[in-house]
Design an enzyme around this catalytic site. Structure first.
Site, PDB file in Angstrom:
ATOM      1  CG  ASP A  89      -3.330  34.136 -58.253  1.00 35.22           C
ATOM      2  OD1 ASP A  89      -4.086  33.149 -58.331  1.00 35.22           O
ATOM      3  OD2 ASP A  89      -3.384  34.965 -57.320  1.00 35.22           O
ATOM      4  CG  HIS A 165      -9.427  31.242 -51.677  1.00 37.52           C
ATOM      5  ND1 HIS A 165      -9.759  32.557 -51.783  1.00 37.52           N
ATOM      6  CD2 HIS A 165      -8.669  30.967 -52.784  1.00 37.52           C
ATOM      7  CE1 HIS A 165      -9.248  33.056 -52.895  1.00 37.52           C
ATOM      8  NE2 HIS A 165      -8.585  32.108 -53.530  1.00 37.52           N
TER       9      HIS A 165
HETATM   10 ZN   LIG Z   1      -4.280  34.496 -55.474  1.00 37.12          ZN
HETATM   11 ZN   LIG Z   2      -7.012  32.220 -54.978  1.00 38.03          ZN
END
Ligand SMILES: [Zn+2]
Ligand SMILES: [Zn+2]
Length: 333
Positions: A89, A165
């Site tokens: 994304d 992340h």
């Molecule tokens: Zn994302």
């Molecule tokens: Zn991500």
């Protein structure tokens, strides 16, 4: 006659105000504000930043090039592309964008800043494609370990800083360099300043002759214009270090994938809630906050906005195709 001139003065003020409102040397256009899956009306992460005449693309989710066209941005104007991490994304739009640049006969060099794996992915895709990339593509590998200066232009420094992340991820900080002071014409006349003395004064120096101080810089120059900064905080869980990396930033974009109902859910482990985004903005002493990267589970963004504003009142929810002024955080156009 008086009434007429009064009207003219009012009109002049409106024109001046309108110009101020419309004009910005440093702005952010949201091309995509959604997380993961694109919908009919929302697109994955992508932003176009303009600083004077230089254009920067930050993340390049699917349909980014369509959003670029919709917003009247010239592809040739994009000089630098920053990719925060290799979740689809945030970069699946890059292949289409680079293909179009090829087809349009781009000659100008393009700089890409990303995880080193992206260079291999791009080379593989474009070798399969047969033609390769016909314009100079300069790849800059990000380290993801510390805050680092990754680009220096005449007027701006760009830093990458690590986020927390599932895979290595960077945020980006765009920081204006100190601006040259403007010289006072009366000071040039009074002290008969030569070119070298004017240049030194513009850099903030006092006036010295024969080892003796003749004038303080404030007598020679108008007050220095403020410098502004923008921080893009991509996918991340709450991390107190983020605030340190972007201390006193003027405008911060921070992901707010979820509302607080998802706070301890496994699905939300590597993302932030709107409240956590607001907490980072508050700890960073930011002036304004834009939240984005919303999960498609939310039909309305209002609860996320309310949650953030309860902690950091100067918050807006990112809107696709909106242009924001970095110095004020206000929507333009
Ligand atoms: Zn994302
Ligand atoms: Zn991500």
């Amino acid at each position: 006659v008086y009434a007429f001139s009064l009207q003219l003065t009012k009109l002049a003020k409106i024109i001046v105000n309108t110009n101020n409102f419309m004009k910005s040397d440093f702005s952010v256009r949201i091309l995509g504000r959604s997380s993961a899956i694109p919908t009919q009306h929302s697109f994955p992460s992508s932003q176009f930043i303009t600083h004077y005449n230089t254009g920067f693309l930050v993340d390049c989710g699917e349909a980014c090039q369509i959003q670029i066209r919709r917003n009247g941005i010239s592809m040739n104007h994009i000089r630098h592309i920053f990719i925060s991490h290799l979740h689809g994304d945030h970069y699946f739009g890059l292949f289409g964008l680079l293909s179009s640049m090829n087809l349009l006969g781009r000659k100008r060099a393009l700089h890409i800043y990303a995880h080193p794996k992206l260079e291999h992915i791009l080379r593989f895709i474009f070798v399969q494609n047969g033609d390769g990339i016909k314009f100079p593509l300069i790849f800059h590998a990000l380290s993801h370990e510390n805050k680092q200066l990754i680009l220096e232009t005449k007027r701006l420094n760009v830093y990458a800083f690590p986020l927390r992340h599932r895979i290595p991820t960077c945020g980006f900080l765009f920081l204006e360099k100190p601006k040259m002071r403007n010289i006072r014409p009366d000071a040039i006349e009074k002290y008969e300043l030569n070119h070298l003395e004017i240049r030194r004064a513009k850099m903030g120096k006092d006036l010295f002759r024969d080892g003796e101080k003749l004038a303080e810089n404030v007598e020679l120059c108008y007050p220095q214009e403020a410098c502004f900064s923008y921080a893009y905080c991509s996918d991340t869980s709450y991390d107190s270090k983020t605030a340190e990396y972007v201390k006193n930033v003027d405008l911060m974009y921070h992901e707010a994938t979820f509302a607080k109902d998802m706070l301890h859910k496994e699905e939300a482990k590597y993302h932030s809630t709107a409240g956590e985004a607001a907490r980072v903005a508050s700890e960073a002493n930011a002036k304004n906050l834009i939240i984005g990267h919303f999960s498609t589970r939310y039909q309305s963004i209002q609860p996320l906005l309310d949650e953030a504003r309860a902690i950091f009142p100067n918050t807006v929810a990112a809107q696709e195709n909106f242009l924001y002024d970095v110095s004020t955080g206000l929507k333009m156009e």
